[in-house]
Design an enzyme around this catalytic site. Structure first.
Site, PDB file in Angstrom:
ATOM      1  N   CYS A 156       0.186  -0.942   0.190  1.00 34.76           N
ATOM      2  CA  CYS A 156      -0.017   0.025  -0.529  1.00 34.76           C
ATOM      3  C   CYS A 156       1.037   1.617   0.269  1.00 34.76           C
ATOM      4  O   CYS A 156       2.477   0.957   0.141  1.00 34.76           O
ATOM      5  CB  CYS A 156      -0.899  -0.206   1.184  1.00 34.76           C
ATOM      6  SG  CYS A 156      -1.902  -1.216   1.647  1.00 34.76           S
ATOM      7  N   LYS A 189       2.972  -2.862  -7.451  1.00 36.74           N
ATOM      8  CA  LYS A 189       4.840  -2.971  -8.145  1.00 36.74           C
ATOM      9  C   LYS A 189       5.335  -3.244  -7.106  1.00 36.74           C
ATOM     10  O   LYS A 189       6.474  -4.189  -8.333  1.00 36.74           O
ATOM     11  CB  LYS A 189       4.408  -1.423  -7.597  1.00 36.74           C
ATOM     12  CG  LYS A 189       6.279  -1.380  -8.148  1.00 36.74           C
ATOM     13  CD  LYS A 189       6.398  -1.443  -9.615  1.00 36.74           C
ATOM     14  CE  LYS A 189       7.740  -1.383 -10.023  1.00 36.74           C
ATOM     15  NZ  LYS A 189       8.436  -1.558 -11.108  1.00 36.74           N
ATOM     16  N   LYS A 221       6.828 -10.106 -19.266  1.00 33.16           N
ATOM     17  CA  LYS A 221       6.712  -8.647 -19.715  1.00 33.16           C
ATOM     18  C   LYS A 221       5.055  -8.698 -20.416  1.00 33.16           C
ATOM     19  O   LYS A 221       4.113  -8.199 -20.139  1.00 33.16           O
ATOM     20  CB  LYS A 221       7.369  -7.713 -20.472  1.00 33.16           C
ATOM     21  CG  LYS A 221       7.083  -6.390 -19.610  1.00 33.16           C
ATOM     22  CD  LYS A 221       8.508  -6.384 -18.962  1.00 33.16           C
ATOM     23  CE  LYS A 221       8.417  -7.318 -17.491  1.00 33.16           C
ATOM     24  NZ  LYS A 221       8.775  -6.940 -16.378  1.00 33.16           N
ATOM     25  N   ASN A 242       0.293  -0.078   6.269  1.00 35.92           N
ATOM     26  CA  ASN A 242       0.667  -1.773   4.979  1.00 35.92           C
ATOM     27  C   ASN A 242       0.872  -2.820   5.772  1.00 35.92           C
ATOM     28  O   ASN A 242       2.069  -2.388   6.666  1.00 35.92           O
ATOM     29  CB  ASN A 242       1.516  -0.754   4.138  1.00 35.92           C
ATOM     30  CG  ASN A 242       2.149  -2.255   3.527  1.00 35.92           C
ATOM     31  OD1 ASN A 242       1.281  -2.615   2.211  1.00 35.92           O
ATOM     32  ND2 ASN A 242       4.115  -2.165   3.259  1.00 35.92           N
ATOM     33  N   GLY A 243       0.476  -3.981   5.291  1.00 29.16           N
ATOM     34  CA  GLY A 243       1.066  -5.221   5.407  1.00 29.16           C
ATOM     35  C   GLY A 243       0.351  -6.533   5.837  1.00 29.16           C
ATOM     36  O   GLY A 243      -0.711  -6.224   5.496  1.00 29.16           O
ATOM     37  N   ARG A 300       1.951   1.767  -5.433  1.00 25.73           N
ATOM     38  CA  ARG A 300       1.807   0.285  -4.461  1.00 25.73           C
ATOM     39  C   ARG A 300       0.566  -0.201  -4.071  1.00 25.73           C
ATOM     40  O   ARG A 300       0.470  -1.381  -3.637  1.00 25.73           O
ATOM     41  CB  ARG A 300       2.355   1.380  -3.448  1.00 25.73           C
ATOM     42  CG  ARG A 300       3.781   2.243  -3.752  1.00 25.73           C
ATOM     43  CD  ARG A 300       4.100   2.727  -2.278  1.00 25.73           C
ATOM     44  NE  ARG A 300       4.305   1.477  -1.177  1.00 25.73           N
ATOM     45  CZ  ARG A 300       6.211   1.255  -1.688  1.00 25.73           C
ATOM     46  NH1 ARG A 300       6.357   1.019  -1.455  1.00 25.73           N
ATOM     47  NH2 ARG A 300       5.438  -0.036  -0.005  1.00 25.73           N
ATOM     48  N   HIS A 337      12.506 -31.348 -26.760  1.00 22.56           N
ATOM     49  CA  HIS A 337      11.881 -32.088 -25.953  1.00 22.56           C
ATOM     50  C   HIS A 337      10.258 -31.922 -25.339  1.00 22.56           C
ATOM     51  O   HIS A 337      10.541 -32.276 -24.025  1.00 22.56           O
ATOM     52  CB  HIS A 337      13.446 -31.829 -24.398  1.00 22.56           C
ATOM     53  CG  HIS A 337      15.035 -32.153 -25.109  1.00 22.56           C
ATOM     54  ND1 HIS A 337      15.283 -33.440 -25.442  1.00 22.56           N
ATOM     55  CD2 HIS A 337      15.512 -31.426 -25.331  1.00 22.56           C
ATOM     56  CE1 HIS A 337      15.968 -33.380 -25.632  1.00 22.56           C
ATOM     57  NE2 HIS A 337      16.604 -31.772 -25.533  1.00 22.56           N
ATOM     58  N   GLU A 366      11.889 -13.552 -19.659  1.00 22.70           N
ATOM     59  CA  GLU A 366      11.538 -11.877 -19.051  1.00 22.70           C
ATOM     60  C   GLU A 366      10.454 -11.364 -20.516  1.00 22.70           C
ATOM     61  O   GLU A 366       9.854 -10.880 -19.759  1.00 22.70           O
ATOM     62  CB  GLU A 366      12.677 -10.511 -19.334  1.00 22.70           C
ATOM     63  CG  GLU A 366      12.914  -9.093 -19.272  1.00 22.70           C
ATOM     64  CD  GLU A 366      11.749  -9.025 -18.044  1.00 22.70           C
ATOM     65  OE1 GLU A 366      11.557  -9.233 -17.550  1.00 22.70           O
ATOM     66  OE2 GLU A 366      11.897  -7.521 -18.462  1.00 22.70           O
ATOM     67  N   TRP A 419      -4.047  -1.748  -1.642  1.00 24.74           N
ATOM     68  CA  TRP A 419      -4.205  -2.913  -2.476  1.00 24.74           C
ATOM     69  C   TRP A 419      -4.204  -4.087  -2.090  1.00 24.74           C
ATOM     70  O   TRP A 419      -2.866  -4.742  -0.808  1.00 24.74           O
ATOM     71  CB  TRP A 419      -2.947  -3.686  -3.283  1.00 24.74           C
ATOM     72  CG  TRP A 419      -2.728  -4.345  -4.844  1.00 24.74           C
ATOM     73  CD1 TRP A 419      -3.133  -3.884  -6.202  1.00 24.74           C
ATOM     74  CD2 TRP A 419      -2.333  -5.611  -4.249  1.00 24.74           C
ATOM     75  NE1 TRP A 419      -2.954  -4.783  -7.097  1.00 24.74           N
ATOM     76  CE2 TRP A 419      -2.774  -6.354  -6.178  1.00 24.74           C
ATOM     77  CE3 TRP A 419      -1.813  -6.176  -3.700  1.00 24.74           C
ATOM     78  CZ2 TRP A 419      -1.965  -7.184  -6.110  1.00 24.74           C
ATOM     79  CZ3 TRP A 419      -1.953  -7.851  -4.200  1.00 24.74           C
ATOM     80  CH2 TRP A 419      -1.992  -8.215  -5.119  1.00 24.74           C
ATOM     81  N   GLU A 437       2.068 -10.376 -18.524  1.00 18.86           N
ATOM     82  CA  GLU A 437       1.486  -9.764 -17.113  1.00 18.86           C
ATOM     83  C   GLU A 437       1.069  -8.115 -17.309  1.00 18.86           C
ATOM     84  O   GLU A 437      -0.088  -7.812 -16.561  1.00 18.86           O
ATOM     85  CB  GLU A 437       3.088  -9.261 -16.459  1.00 18.86           C
ATOM     86  CG  GLU A 437       3.019  -7.842 -15.780  1.00 18.86           C
ATOM     87  CD  GLU A 437       4.737  -7.476 -15.130  1.00 18.86           C
ATOM     88  OE1 GLU A 437       5.748  -7.881 -15.395  1.00 18.86           O
ATOM     89  OE2 GLU A 437       4.852  -7.668 -13.709  1.00 18.86           O
TER      90      GLU A 437
HETATM   91  C1  AGP Z   1       8.137  -6.950 -13.268  1.00 17.09           C
HETATM   92  O1  AGP Z   1       7.737  -6.806 -14.284  1.00 17.09           O
HETATM   93  C2  AGP Z   1       7.707  -7.559 -11.892  1.00 17.09           C
HETATM   94  N1  AGP Z   1       6.291  -6.602 -11.347  1.00 17.09           N
HETATM   95  C3  AGP Z   1       7.811  -8.439 -11.027  1.00 17.09           C
HETATM   96  O2  AGP Z   1       8.465  -9.685 -11.402  1.00 17.09           O
HETATM   97  C4  AGP Z   1       8.545  -8.009  -9.960  1.00 17.09           C
HETATM   98  O3  AGP Z   1      10.006  -8.073 -10.828  1.00 17.09           O
HETATM   99  C5  AGP Z   1       9.079  -8.723  -8.910  1.00 17.09           C
HETATM  100  O4  AGP Z   1       8.042  -8.716  -8.339  1.00 17.09           O
HETATM  101  C6  AGP Z   1      10.468  -8.333  -8.586  1.00 17.09           C
HETATM  102  O5  AGP Z   1       9.916  -6.915  -7.104  1.00 17.09           O
HETATM  103  P1  AGP Z   1      11.671  -6.318  -7.268  1.00 17.09           P
HETATM  104  O6  AGP Z   1      12.089  -6.120  -7.596  1.00 17.09           O
HETATM  105  O7  AGP Z   1      10.862  -4.862  -6.401  1.00 17.09           O
HETATM  106  O8  AGP Z   1      11.934  -7.346  -5.731  1.00 17.09           O
END
Ligand code: AGP
Length: 624
Positions: free
Chosen positions: A10, A619, A497, A110-111, A35, A516, A493, A84, A500
């Protein structure tokens, strides 16, 4: 009693000073909206000494619209929150702040408060009632009870946080104590912003960077009380503690969209700068020296193993960095997902260096893995993009990436900065251990220095082309990505991307693995991105990848090749060729990933999706 709502990630902001706080809180929340964005709320103590609160489910704009339509009295003490949640609906009732003590007290959080049900049962048995399903409201009601008993907000707060288990950042204020906001943190971020006659709290510096760049990092299990006149930090028992000042190295405009259509578009355009800023001050006459690692030579010459821990994109940066770390330092390197690491009794000890990678520096899985590694006696080094974050504070050393604030949920510029930082680390350690010649070091340094301009060329020469064909692909159901060697983590990667932000099924594979199993997925029209290694630098691998392309093409795949300029071998088999400039083999990933970032963004945009705030994601994930 329904399932509790918990807050993994949050945005938190607090203000005390001479100015009306609503605008300050809302601007801070806007910067923190990455966040969390399923509900938002603020509370202020107004000029008449009343506590006013407004909170709404939905994005911050819903709250803003509500406040414009039905203005709320303003005041000079306030707290604000964007949320969130993982459990429970994002409803008005579950949004923060939560009130207690006859609505005179407001709390944001938060938490996760892990023992909230015991505490709630205790409070229910005493006749207290609750209006939400949140664990946060339990802390608010408990604080109300303690305040009633002592009449001292700081003392009451101390009693409450000492009773909480789990991870939390908590902020509170009470109508009867205007000009005071108290905060506490455990395994969750909280920083202080120091102004002139005003002070701020934030879950990160973005909350207040518009007003001040002077900040203080609060340690684990510490409590802070801010007033317009000053800041007092103590531990949970009330003993004063020293706090570490730091200056925020970026200004407010760095966390703004400017003229860009999205933060992600802005951040992809900043990839050249992210690399340039990460190497700045660390390259000297053809060698790498990282000033932050001064005095640690013995550690680097003594280690026998490196374990890299991270999650998601940061883990792919780790997998890419492994090739350079092993090749240049000759130290064996394992890369592990942080959330798997500590559950399998890993073999680590005093001769192990555990390198964590985290953009936010707050990812709970990574933080817990770092703590575990320390408990096992390993040395820990953090590669992090966020000053004052928890993971670097829990580590023996830190190399900051200087990518600037990354706001879009999808990590882009931080990824290239993380790989760059790993290469710097590899060259630094290789120099100390003498595993690489002066000439080789100088070659790699020149390569690193050339990367920003090469990324810039990819952006200038390929962006429009990629955006066009991603538009034609808006109805695609699934996309595959293939790569070999350093191209393999780049394929992973590219797939992450796309998943997501475009919600399209995507998988990355090592190209050698095709036969394989994965080749069974290929049917006519299946789009497949292939990261093609350089024919000059890696002739054999190049040949193998080109024959992989032929195999999938023969089965009807639509091939999109990411290939070096001048590589003609791919032309007969590729439907699209995305060109990257010539670079040494280990430096290709820093270029090859750029078209994949642009593609994911292009496809999500073509589908009309919000690329900055994709569904179900935040995030960084500050719970395990
Ligand atoms: C990346 O596009 C993602 N949103 C996610 O995989 C992110 O890289 C991962 O959660 C790690 O986050 P951090 O680098 O803040 O630890």
């Amino acid at each position: 009693m329904g399932a509790p709502t918990m807050e993994p990630m949050c945005g938190i902001v607090g203000y005390v000073g001479p100015r009306d706080s609503q605008a300050i809180l809302l601007a801070g929340l806007a910067r923190l909206e990455y966040r969390g964005y399923d509900s938002a709320g603020i509370a202020v103590i107004d000029g008449a000494g009343e506590l006013d609160m407004r909170k709404r489910a939905g994005k911050l704009q819903v709250l803003r619209d509500d406040l414009s339509a039905h203005p709320m009295p303003d005041g000079t003490t306030g707290i604000g929150h964007t949320r969130w949640a993982t459990h429970g609906g994002p409803t008005d009732a579950n949004a923060h702040p939560h009130l207690a003590d006859d609505d005179k007290l407001a709390v944001i959080h938060n938490g996760i408060i892990e023992n909230f049900s015991e505490l709630k049962a205790e409070l229910l048995s005493e006749g207290y009632t609750f209006r939400s399903e949140t664990d946060t409201e339990v802390a608010a009601v408990l604080l109300g009870r303690e305040y009633q008993a002592s009449g001292d907000l700081v003392a009451a707060f101390r009693t409450v946080v000492s009773r909480l288990d789990g991870a939390f950042t908590l902020l509170a204020m009470h109508r009867d104590q205007p000009g005071l906001v108290v905060g506490a943190r455990r395994n969750s971020p909280l920083v202080i912003g120091l102004g002139e006659g005003e002070n701020f709290l934030g879950s990160d510096v973005a909350a207040f960077v518009e007003h001040t760049r002077n900040a203080l990092a609060i340690g684990q299990d510490e409590i802070v009380a801010i007033t317009p006149a000053g800041v007092e930090v103590t531990d949970f028992s009330g003993a004063p503690v020293e706090v570490e000042p730091f200056e925020v190295v970026w200004d407010a405009s760095a966390a703004e969209k400017g003229g860009w259509s999205s933060f992600m578009a802005k951040e992809v355009s900043e990839e050249p700068e992210a690399v340039a800023n990460t190497v700045r001050g660390r390259l000297h006459d053809g060698t790498v020296t990282i000033p932050e690692l001064d005095g640690m030579d013995e550690l680097f010459t003594g280690i026998r193993r490196i374990v890299v821990i991270a999650c998601g994109t940061a883990a792919y940066a780790g997998q890419t960095g492994k090739y350079a770390l092993e090749q240049w330092t000759r130290i064996p390197v394992d890369v592990e997902l942080a959330h798997e690491f500590r559950y399998r009794d890993p073999v680590i000890g005093e001769d192990t260096l555990v390198v964590s990678i985290s953009q936010s520096g707050e990812t709970m899985d990574t933080l817990m893995a770092v703590k575990y590694a320390r408990e096992q006696g390993a040395k820990t080094l953090s590669i992090c993009n966020t000053q004052g974050a928890t993971i670097p504070r829990e580590s023996d050393a830190v190399i900051y990436t200087h990518a600037g604030p990354e706001v879009a949920v999808a990590s882009t510029k931080a990824f290239v900065a993380q790989i760059t930082a790993l290469y710097l680390l590899a060259l630094h350690v290789a120099r100390l251990r003498g595993t690489i010649s002066v000439g080789e070091q100088a070659t790699h340094v020149r390569e690193l220095e050339a990367v920003p301009a090469k990324i810039q060329r990819v952006l200038e020469e390929e962006q429009t082309h990629i955006e066009q064909f991603s538009h034609w692909m808006a109805d695609t159901q699934s996309v595959l990505f293939l790569g070999r060697h350093v191209g393999y983590p780049i394929a992973l990667e590219g797939a992450l991307k796309l998943k997501e932000i475009s919600y399209i099924h995507a998988e990355g594979f090592a190209a050698g693995e095709l036969k394989h199993g994965p080749i069974a997925l290929i049917e006519p029209g299946q789009p497949v991105f292939v990261i093609v290694p350089s024919p000059r630098e890696s002739a054999e691998l190049h040949k193998k990848v080109v024959s992989n392309i032929q195999e999938i093409r023969a089965r009807g795949a639509r091939v999109i090749a990411v290939a070096e300029e001048g590589d003609a071998a791919v032309l007969p088999f590729a439907d699209e060729v995305l060109r990257i400039p010539l670079a040494g083999p280990l430096f290709e990933p820093l270029l090859a990933v750029v078209p994949l970032h642009i593609f994911a963004m292009g496809l999500a945009t073509a589908k009309g999706l919000d690329v900055d705030q994709p569904r179900n994601l935040a995030k960084s994930v500050t719970v395990e």
